[in-house]
Write an enzyme that holds these catalytic residues in place. Structure first.
Site, PDB file in Angstrom:
ATOM      1  N   LYS A 103       0.838  -1.189   0.000  1.00  0.00           N
ATOM      2  CA  LYS A 103       0.000   0.000   0.000  1.00  0.00           C
ATOM      3  C   LYS A 103       0.880   1.248   0.000  1.00  0.00           C
ATOM      4  O   LYS A 103       1.943   1.272   0.631  1.00  0.00           O
ATOM      5  CB  LYS A 103      -0.909  -0.009   1.231  1.00  0.00           C
ATOM      6  CG  LYS A 103      -1.902   1.145   1.302  1.00  0.00           C
ATOM      7  CD  LYS A 103      -2.826   0.994   2.517  1.00  0.00           C
ATOM      8  CE  LYS A 103      -3.792   2.161   2.619  1.00  0.00           C
ATOM      9  NZ  LYS A 103      -4.725   2.014   3.770  1.00  0.00           N
TER      10      LYS A 103
ATOM     11  N   SER B 299      -9.311   2.969   2.983  1.00  0.00           N
ATOM     12  CA  SER B 299      -8.351   3.562   2.083  1.00  0.00           C
ATOM     13  C   SER B 299      -7.492   2.550   1.328  1.00  0.00           C
ATOM     14  O   SER B 299      -6.695   2.935   0.468  1.00  0.00           O
ATOM     15  CB  SER B 299      -7.435   4.505   2.864  1.00  0.00           C
ATOM     16  OG  SER B 299      -6.735   3.793   3.871  1.00  0.00           O
TER      17      SER B 299
ATOM     18  N   SER C 241     -10.231   0.697   7.039  1.00  0.00           N
ATOM     19  CA  SER C 241      -9.563   0.770   5.731  1.00  0.00           C
ATOM     20  C   SER C 241      -9.053  -0.554   5.193  1.00  0.00           C
ATOM     21  O   SER C 241      -8.641  -0.631   4.034  1.00  0.00           O
ATOM     22  CB  SER C 241      -8.394   1.766   5.795  1.00  0.00           C
ATOM     23  OG  SER C 241      -8.881   3.076   5.894  1.00  0.00           O
TER      24      SER C 241
END
Length: 475
Positions: A74, A150, A174
């Protein structure tokens, strides 16, 4: 030569093929690269590519239990030598990292081969993956709809079979929200379970944790075995598990008492299809012999939500001030999206006592949750109370995060509570909507009890498998 069956294997399965020399690490990495190149133009899940480094690592013959398995990181906190970490913001530096974060080093020690970075919203602030820097990540099940946030880029990539697992973080849902949107397993770990060293230690005042999204429970269990040792200097330490998670899921859990939420805290109803998934899950649990009854923790959820917003403000201001001093650059609307900029300004206006008040609210919520778990082993909720929404529902150009979040609060009434309390919670893909979008359910355990979550998840996966469910990427 292409390896057409690549997407049928989870990380453990690919590692077994490589270990048995049925395919090579180079072939696995090349297949992952080919899939990214084919699919990513449709999904915008991968935003930074490090193919040459990945090829070199594969040629070196990576060792470890997952030797040669491709992975994506990520674009937040997962520093990897040679890769940038922009956190989805134009304000951050585009210089590549000169060191590996402790978690990434553990990935490499396990034999994983990082291929690049996945899409995120600016600083991971919103539960969808849209930003001015990276653009919008698409849901592979149905483009035009959110992949969640996210960690939406990570979830989109794994659901699309680019890689079997991908690093993710969770400060308010997230990991679990994207896992729900994209039909994946997503475990938010206990506070202190996975280190954030060496340069971070207390992300979002302990609300944010690192882990991953995957397609199988066994991948999630093994990765927790490989990554969850504490590190010197960590401010929190989760309770030590009783043995290996991967070995633990080989046996079902004891008969559990589970509380289930059938409505939100404000008494608003779930989407009928989401409620149906919860009721189907309840029936499955009862068939296993578990006891399920309607019950929820007695949270002061409105005060807790205010505390969470306060900590987002103070931590956001701290992070941007740190960047300001590091980059010697003023944080302005030329570099920051309006919602981020105004959160920064508000955070700067908060006093120290307000931050401490918010932290104490988190601790009070943790005590309330602990009281609930004196009676119930687990809490069952929807991960999202409504189906994945279309892009653009959150207006990132407003000056108030409350105003921006207002349209989606009914979608995610539960996930941020576990970030406040520090509890582990897992999303399992146990439903599909009439519109062809995944529906996830969430199980929450007492602090430190990932083992019970994973045992139950494995029991459910065995009875209602989802591994062969895959999106039509031509949609």
């Amino acid at each position: 030569m292409r390896f057409a069956e690549y997407g049928d294997y989870d990380a453990i399965g690919l590692a077994e093929l490589i270990r048995n020399k049925e395919i090579s690490a180079v072939e696995a990495v090349e297949e992952a690269i080919a899939r990214i190149e084919e699919t990513n133009p449709k999904l915008n899940a991968v935003v930074f590519k490090a193919y040459d480094r990945a090829r070199d690592a594969a040629k070196a013959g990576p060792q470890g239990p997952l030797g040669g398995v491709p992975v994506l990181l990520k674009d937040m906190r997962a520093h990897c030598v040679g890769m940038v970490t922009r956190s989805g913001s134009r304000y951050t530096s585009d210089a590549p990292a000169t060191f590996d974060s402790t978690l990434v080093a553990r990935y490499k020690d396990a034999g994983l081969v990082p291929l690049g970075k996945t899409n995120v919203p600016e600083f991971g602030l919103i539960p969808c993956t849209e930003s001015k820097l990276w653009g919008t990540a698409e849901n592979p099940w149905k483009r035009g709809f959110t992949a969640g946030g996210s960690s939406g880029g990570a979830a989109s990539a794994v659901a699309a079979r680019m890689v079997p697992i991908a690093h993710a973080t969770d400060a308010g849902g997230s990991i679990r929200i994207p896992a729900s949107c994209c039909g994946l397993v997503g475990l938010k770990v206990s506070r202190g379970r996975i280190t954030q060293g060496p340069d971070a230690s207390d992300a979002m005042s302990g609300m944010s944790v690192d882990n991953l999204v995957s397609r199988t429970v066994r991948d999630t269990a093994l990765m927790l075995d490989l990554t969850s040792a504490p590190d010197h200097g960590d401010p929190y330490f989760a309770m030590t598990p009783d043995g290996s998670y991967l070995e633990g899921i080989a046996t079902p859990p004891r008969k559990l008492k589970i509380g289930v939420a059938l409505k939100s805290f404000d008494d608003s109803a779930f989407d009928p299809q989401v409620l149906a998934a919860i009721k189907n899950t309840t029936k499955l649990l009862e068939d296993f012999g578990h006891t399920v009854e309607e019950a929820s923790p007695d949270f002061d959820h409105m005060r807790t939500r205010i505390g969470i917003m306060t900590l987002w403000g103070t931590n956001g201001a701290y992070g941007i001030e740190l960047l300001k001093r590091t980059l010697n650059r003023e944080p302005t609307l030329d570099y920051l999206e309006p919602i981020t900029y105004h959160l920064y300004l508000r955070g700067k206006e908060l006093f120290g006592y307000q931050h401490i008040w918010a932290v104490q609210l988190m601790h009070k919520a943790a005590r309330d949750a602990a009281k609930f778990h004196q009676t119930y082993d687990l809490w069952l909720t929807p991960t999202m109370a409504h189906l994945p929404f279309r892009h653009g529902l959150i207006d990132r150009n407003v000056s108030s995060i409350e105003e921006a979040f207002a349209p989606v609060m009914m979608h995610v009434p539960f996930t941020s509570l576990q970030n406040a309390t520090g509890q582990p919670a897992i999303n399992l893909p146990l439903g599909m909507s009439e519109e062809g979008l995944p529906i996830g359910v969430q199980f929450v355990a007492r602090s430190g009890d990932e083992m019970t979550l994973l045992k139950l998840a494995a029991e459910i996966e065995d009875a209602a498998p989802w591994i062969d469910r895959k999106p039509d990427l031509e949609n």
